[in-house]
Design a protein around this motif. Structure first.
Motif, PDB file in Angstrom:
ATOM      1  N   GLY A 333      31.545 -32.926  38.952  1.00 36.09           N
ATOM      2  CA  GLY A 333      30.255 -32.779  39.596  1.00 36.09           C
ATOM      3  C   GLY A 333      30.086 -33.699  40.784  1.00 36.09           C
ATOM      4  N   TYR A 334      31.016 -34.628  40.935  1.00 38.43           N
ATOM      5  CA  TYR A 334      30.966 -35.563  42.063  1.00 38.43           C
ATOM      6  C   TYR A 334      31.397 -34.853  43.349  1.00 38.43           C
ATOM      7  CZ  TYR A 334      32.105 -39.569  45.023  1.00 38.43           C
ATOM      8  OH  TYR A 334      32.167 -40.461  46.054  1.00 38.43           O
ATOM      9  N   SER A 335      30.728 -35.157  44.465  1.00 41.09           N
ATOM     10  CA  SER A 335      31.093 -34.623  45.781  1.00 41.09           C
ATOM     11  C   SER A 335      31.854 -35.695  46.556  1.00 41.09           C
ATOM     12  CB  SER A 335      29.841 -34.216  46.564  1.00 41.09           C
ATOM     13  OG  SER A 335      29.173 -33.149  45.923  1.00 41.09           O
ATOM     14  N   PHE A 336      33.098 -35.415  46.902  1.00 39.90           N
ATOM     15  CA  PHE A 336      33.934 -36.395  47.597  1.00 39.90           C
ATOM     16  C   PHE A 336      33.588 -36.443  49.080  1.00 39.90           C
ATOM     17  CE2 PHE A 336      36.134 -35.620  43.699  1.00 39.90           C
ATOM     18  CZ  PHE A 336      36.680 -36.847  43.371  1.00 39.90           C
ATOM     19  N   HIS A 337      33.617 -37.665  49.627  1.00 44.41           N
ATOM     20  CA  HIS A 337      33.245 -37.873  51.024  1.00 44.41           C
ATOM     21  C   HIS A 337      34.372 -38.433  51.879  1.00 44.41           C
ATOM     22  CE1 HIS A 337      28.971 -37.080  50.286  1.00 44.41           C
ATOM     23  NE2 HIS A 337      29.150 -37.719  49.142  1.00 44.41           N
ATOM     24  N   VAL A 338      35.331 -39.111  51.261  1.00 47.90           N
ATOM     25  CA  VAL A 338      36.330 -39.841  52.047  1.00 47.90           C
ATOM     26  C   VAL A 338      37.756 -39.372  51.760  1.00 47.90           C
ATOM     27  CG1 VAL A 338      37.251 -42.121  52.621  1.00 47.90           C
ATOM     28  CG2 VAL A 338      34.810 -41.868  52.095  1.00 47.90           C
ATOM     29  N   VAL A 339      38.120 -39.253  50.492  1.00 45.97           N
ATOM     30  CA  VAL A 339      39.520 -39.048  50.104  1.00 45.97           C
ATOM     31  C   VAL A 339      39.875 -37.564  50.042  1.00 45.97           C
ATOM     32  CG1 VAL A 339      41.248 -39.486  48.317  1.00 45.97           C
ATOM     33  CG2 VAL A 339      39.510 -41.220  48.823  1.00 45.97           C
ATOM     34  N   ASP A 340      41.048 -37.226  50.619  1.00 50.75           N
ATOM     35  CA  ASP A 340      41.539 -35.849  50.647  1.00 50.75           C
ATOM     36  C   ASP A 340      42.744 -35.625  49.736  1.00 50.75           C
ATOM     37  OD1 ASP A 340      39.851 -34.799  53.006  1.00 50.75           O
ATOM     38  OD2 ASP A 340      40.742 -36.643  53.788  1.00 50.75           O
ATOM     39  N   GLN A 341      43.538 -36.663  49.536  1.00 55.62           N
ATOM     40  CA  GLN A 341      44.675 -36.591  48.635  1.00 55.62           C
ATOM     41  C   GLN A 341      44.728 -37.862  47.796  1.00 55.62           C
ATOM     42  OE1 GLN A 341      47.537 -35.355  52.030  1.00 55.62           O
ATOM     43  NE2 GLN A 341      48.642 -34.779  50.179  1.00 55.62           N
ATOM     44  N   LEU A 342      45.216 -37.709  46.567  1.00 55.00           N
ATOM     45  CA  LEU A 342      45.283 -38.832  45.642  1.00 55.00           C
ATOM     46  C   LEU A 342      46.684 -38.930  45.060  1.00 55.00           C
ATOM     47  CD1 LEU A 342      43.995 -41.059  43.809  1.00 55.00           C
ATOM     48  CD2 LEU A 342      43.410 -39.211  42.201  1.00 55.00           C
ATOM     49  N   ILE A 343      47.276 -40.114  45.155  1.00 52.60           N
ATOM     50  CA  ILE A 343      48.534 -40.417  44.473  1.00 52.60           C
ATOM     51  C   ILE A 343      48.179 -41.204  43.228  1.00 52.60           C
ATOM     52  CG2 ILE A 343      50.701 -41.701  44.605  1.00 52.60           C
ATOM     53  CD1 ILE A 343      50.661 -41.167  47.642  1.00 52.60           C
ATOM     54  N   THR A 344      48.588 -40.718  42.066  1.00 49.52           N
ATOM     55  CA  THR A 344      48.188 -41.380  40.832  1.00 49.52           C
ATOM     56  C   THR A 344      49.182 -41.097  39.719  1.00 49.52           C
ATOM     57  OG1 THR A 344      46.322 -41.725  39.304  1.00 49.52           O
ATOM     58  CG2 THR A 344      46.738 -39.456  40.011  1.00 49.52           C
ATOM     59  N   ASN A 345      49.220 -41.995  38.734  1.00 49.70           N
ATOM     60  CA  ASN A 345      50.048 -41.795  37.547  1.00 49.70           C
ATOM     61  C   ASN A 345      49.313 -40.895  36.563  1.00 49.70           C
ATOM     62  OD1 ASN A 345      51.739 -43.598  38.844  1.00 49.70           O
ATOM     63  ND2 ASN A 345      52.049 -44.905  37.067  1.00 49.70           N
ATOM     64  N   PHE A 346      49.833 -40.775  35.345  1.00 49.28           N
ATOM     65  CA  PHE A 346      49.219 -39.933  34.324  1.00 49.28           C
ATOM     66  C   PHE A 346      48.497 -40.827  33.320  1.00 49.28           C
ATOM     67  CE2 PHE A 346      52.677 -37.618  36.212  1.00 49.28           C
ATOM     68  CZ  PHE A 346      52.096 -36.391  36.470  1.00 49.28           C
ATOM     69  N   HIS A 347      47.232 -40.506  33.080  1.00 51.99           N
ATOM     70  CA  HIS A 347      46.326 -41.416  32.382  1.00 51.99           C
ATOM     71  C   HIS A 347      46.110 -41.047  30.922  1.00 51.99           C
ATOM     72  CE1 HIS A 347      45.633 -42.943  36.350  1.00 51.99           C
ATOM     73  NE2 HIS A 347      45.299 -41.733  36.775  1.00 51.99           N
ATOM     74  N   GLN A 348      45.496 -42.002  30.219  1.00 54.96           N
ATOM     75  CA  GLN A 348      45.240 -41.813  28.798  1.00 54.96           C
ATOM     76  C   GLN A 348      44.066 -40.866  28.553  1.00 54.96           C
ATOM     77  OE1 GLN A 348      45.788 -45.185  26.112  1.00 54.96           O
ATOM     78  NE2 GLN A 348      45.696 -46.522  27.895  1.00 54.96           N
ATOM     79  N   PRO A 349      44.077 -40.172  27.426  1.00 54.01           N
ATOM     80  CA  PRO A 349      42.905 -39.366  27.051  1.00 54.01           C
ATOM     81  C   PRO A 349      41.668 -40.257  26.917  1.00 54.01           C
ATOM     82  CG  PRO A 349      44.785 -38.889  25.624  1.00 54.01           C
ATOM     83  CD  PRO A 349      45.146 -40.111  26.419  1.00 54.01           C
ATOM     84  N   ASP A 384      55.787 -41.731  35.575  1.00 53.14           N
ATOM     85  CA  ASP A 384      55.972 -40.982  36.813  1.00 53.14           C
ATOM     86  C   ASP A 384      54.655 -40.839  37.570  1.00 53.14           C
ATOM     87  OD1 ASP A 384      58.785 -40.455  36.573  1.00 53.14           O
ATOM     88  OD2 ASP A 384      58.315 -39.066  34.946  1.00 53.14           O
ATOM     89  N   SER A 385      54.718 -40.114  38.686  1.00 52.99           N
ATOM     90  CA  SER A 385      53.577 -40.063  39.597  1.00 52.99           C
ATOM     91  C   SER A 385      53.194 -38.625  39.937  1.00 52.99           C
ATOM     92  CB  SER A 385      53.919 -40.822  40.880  1.00 52.99           C
ATOM     93  OG  SER A 385      52.802 -40.897  41.739  1.00 52.99           O
ATOM     94  N   SER A 386      52.093 -38.502  40.647  1.00 56.04           N
ATOM     95  CA  SER A 386      51.635 -37.196  41.130  1.00 56.04           C
ATOM     96  C   SER A 386      50.949 -37.382  42.472  1.00 56.04           C
ATOM     97  CB  SER A 386      50.661 -36.552  40.137  1.00 56.04           C
ATOM     98  OG  SER A 386      49.459 -37.298  40.043  1.00 56.04           O
ATOM     99  N   ILE A 387      50.964 -36.341  43.283  1.00 57.06           N
ATOM    100  CA  ILE A 387      50.143 -36.310  44.493  1.00 57.06           C
ATOM    101  C   ILE A 387      49.274 -35.067  44.397  1.00 57.06           C
ATOM    102  CG2 ILE A 387      52.009 -35.198  45.861  1.00 57.06           C
ATOM    103  CD1 ILE A 387      50.770 -36.728  48.322  1.00 57.06           C
ATOM    104  N   LEU A 388      47.984 -35.285  44.417  1.00 57.36           N
ATOM    105  CA  LEU A 388      47.009 -34.222  44.189  1.00 57.36           C
ATOM    106  C   LEU A 388      46.223 -33.944  45.464  1.00 57.36           C
ATOM    107  CD1 LEU A 388      45.571 -35.664  40.828  1.00 57.36           C
ATOM    108  CD2 LEU A 388      47.606 -34.214  41.123  1.00 57.36           C
ATOM    109  N   PHE A 389      46.116 -32.677  45.815  1.00 54.96           N
ATOM    110  CA  PHE A 389      45.267 -32.266  46.927  1.00 54.96           C
ATOM    111  C   PHE A 389      43.881 -31.976  46.371  1.00 54.96           C
ATOM    112  CE2 PHE A 389      49.465 -31.705  48.454  1.00 54.96           C
ATOM    113  CZ  PHE A 389      49.436 -31.617  49.843  1.00 54.96           C
ATOM    114  N   ARG A 390      42.855 -32.408  47.077  1.00 53.22           N
ATOM    115  CA  ARG A 390      41.480 -32.170  46.625  1.00 53.22           C
ATOM    116  C   ARG A 390      41.198 -30.687  46.622  1.00 53.22           C
ATOM    117  NH1 ARG A 390      36.501 -32.658  49.549  1.00 53.22           N
ATOM    118  NH2 ARG A 390      37.547 -33.823  51.207  1.00 53.22           N
ATOM    119  N   LYS A 391      40.620 -30.197  45.518  1.00 52.50           N
ATOM    120  CA  LYS A 391      40.320 -28.772  45.391  1.00 52.50           C
ATOM    121  C   LYS A 391      38.931 -28.493  45.894  1.00 52.50           C
ATOM    122  CE  LYS A 391      40.868 -25.009  42.086  1.00 52.50           C
ATOM    123  NZ  LYS A 391      41.230 -24.656  40.711  1.00 52.50           N
TER     124      LYS A 391
END
Length: 391
Positions: A333-349, A384-391
């Motif tokens: 529900g958050y509206s992003f204002h600055v970031v377009d891509q995110l590099i991140t690891n895989f997180h805990q439940p 490991d890592s991931s690069i995510l494009f904002r949807k």
């Protein structure tokens, strides 16, 4: 344990609902040549101290572990770490029931050839943390940072199920870490090597820094059925004016390395909005972003205008670095204002980090995590890592 080569880790790529994979060494191929990469330059401190109580017969008594989380007096990280007489920290205490009063002492052998005695005095308890006053005496100007370097232990995550080893002092730091203060690494950055950074520059990709010292609160699980009932921890951020200018020049192509950089960058929009709407009131006050401010305030400003309001504020107050507190919670529900891509690891439940990822990919996190699990991706800090494009 981490891989022998940082950039040999697997890289999951999420773009427009599709998931593919590569190795991290090729991460630059998934960024626009006009991209601006923002990373967190914090450095992990050796924050875990082991004391022993003194038994009445002089023998070594119960083992007491003190884990320094964040400074209280002085509250500034650099001032606390640079203190040469004493400082007070918010701490977790292992075996606290064995230390209800009294002062603990620890002999410290320093590389400079001087020995000091470090004293720890337990203060009041708040929840599962304690206020601990550290003091020491020396003939020279020995700082608390030097004491931690000499006798502290690097606090690798407990789920690794092993003790900290000498190699962790290198592998659990990013290659660009330089500002001491974190008690956990901003792990998305652990995949970067000098070769990867050189490759990015050769592609024309710029880099810039922010500072957010990672505290234990980052990993506090969401224990409520409704995420809105979860209380986010407060974090202090430091963003150089030159980074904000770079953000303005590259709007639409901003890549955040890790969730700490993400939260820092997104907080800038709301700080800028505050300064734009009531600058006179904010000049002498604490700049801060409340947990649910993004969901309760009007967001009429453009990102460019919000960033300009911060630059104007810094110019008007003759500051080169923005310092602020933030409690922002990024959830679906958050509206992003600055970031377009995110590099991140895989997180805990059940983590706020997973909520952030879900918000960024429009709720499509199941597809990402199902793929990662089915294709043997390694999770969490040394994973490991991931690069995510904002949807």
């Amino acid at each position: 344990y981490p891989l022998a080569e940082r950039d040999a880790s697997k890289l999951l790529v999420y773009h427009e609902g599709q998931v593919t994979e590569d190795t991290f060494a090729h991460v630059g191929e998934y960024m626009n040549p006009q991209a601006l990469l923002i990373y967190n330059n914090t450095r992990v401190i050796q924050a875990r101290l082991e004391f022993h109580k003194q038994a009445e017969d002089g023998a070594q008594g119960a083992r007491i572990e003190i884990f320094c989380l964040e400074p209280q007096q002085p509250s500034d990280y650099q001032l606390a770490l640079g203190s040469t007489e004493g400082c007070t920290w918010k701490c977790m205490i292992g075996n606290a029931k064995k230390w209800k009063s009294g002062v603990l002492a620890l002999s410290v052998e320093l590389a400079v050839g001087e020995d000091v005695i470090l004293y720890a005095e337990r203060g009041e308890q708040t929840g599962n943390t304690f206020s601990v006053r550290f003091s020491w005496q020396s003939s020279g100007h020995i700082s608390f940072a030097e004491i931690l370097d000499a006798v502290g232990e690097l606090p690798i995550p407990p789920y690794l199920n092993r003790k900290t080893e000498e190699s962790d002092k290198t592998t659990y730091q990013t290659v660009y870490s330089r500002i001491k203060g974190s008690v956990a690494a901003p792990t998305a950055g652990l995949h970067f090597t000098d070769n990867v950074l050189t490759g990015l520059r050769e592609r024309g990709i710029q880099t810039a820094e922010v500072t957010l010292h990672v505290g234990a609160g980052t990993f506090q699980p969401v224990k409520t059925a409704d995420a809105n009932q979860h209380t986010m921890h407060t974090e202090i951020i430091a963003v150089p004016k030159e980074t904000i200018v770079c953000l303005q020049e590259n709007i639409g192509h901003i890549v955040a390395v890790g969730t700490t950089s993400m939260r820092t960058l997104e907080s800038l929009y709301f700080i800028g909005t505050q300064l734009y709407n009531r600058p006179a009131e904010m000049v002498d006050g604490q700049l801060s972003v409340a947990q649910f401010e993004p969901y309760e305030s009007e967001q009429k400003l453009s990102t460019m205008e919000a960033l300009q309001a911060i630059i104007d504020y810094l110019d008007g107050t003759q500051q080169e670095v923005l310092h602020a507190a933030k409690q922002i919670m990024i959830k679906p529900g958050y509206s992003f204002h600055v970031v377009d891509q995110l590099i991140t690891n895989f997180h805990q439940p059940k983590s706020t980090l997973l909520l952030l990822v879900s918000a960024f990919v429009g709720g499509d996190w199941h597809r990402i995590y199902d793929y990662a699990m089915a294709h043997d991706f390694r999770f969490l800090s040394y994973g490991d890592s991931s690069i995510l494009f904002r949807k």
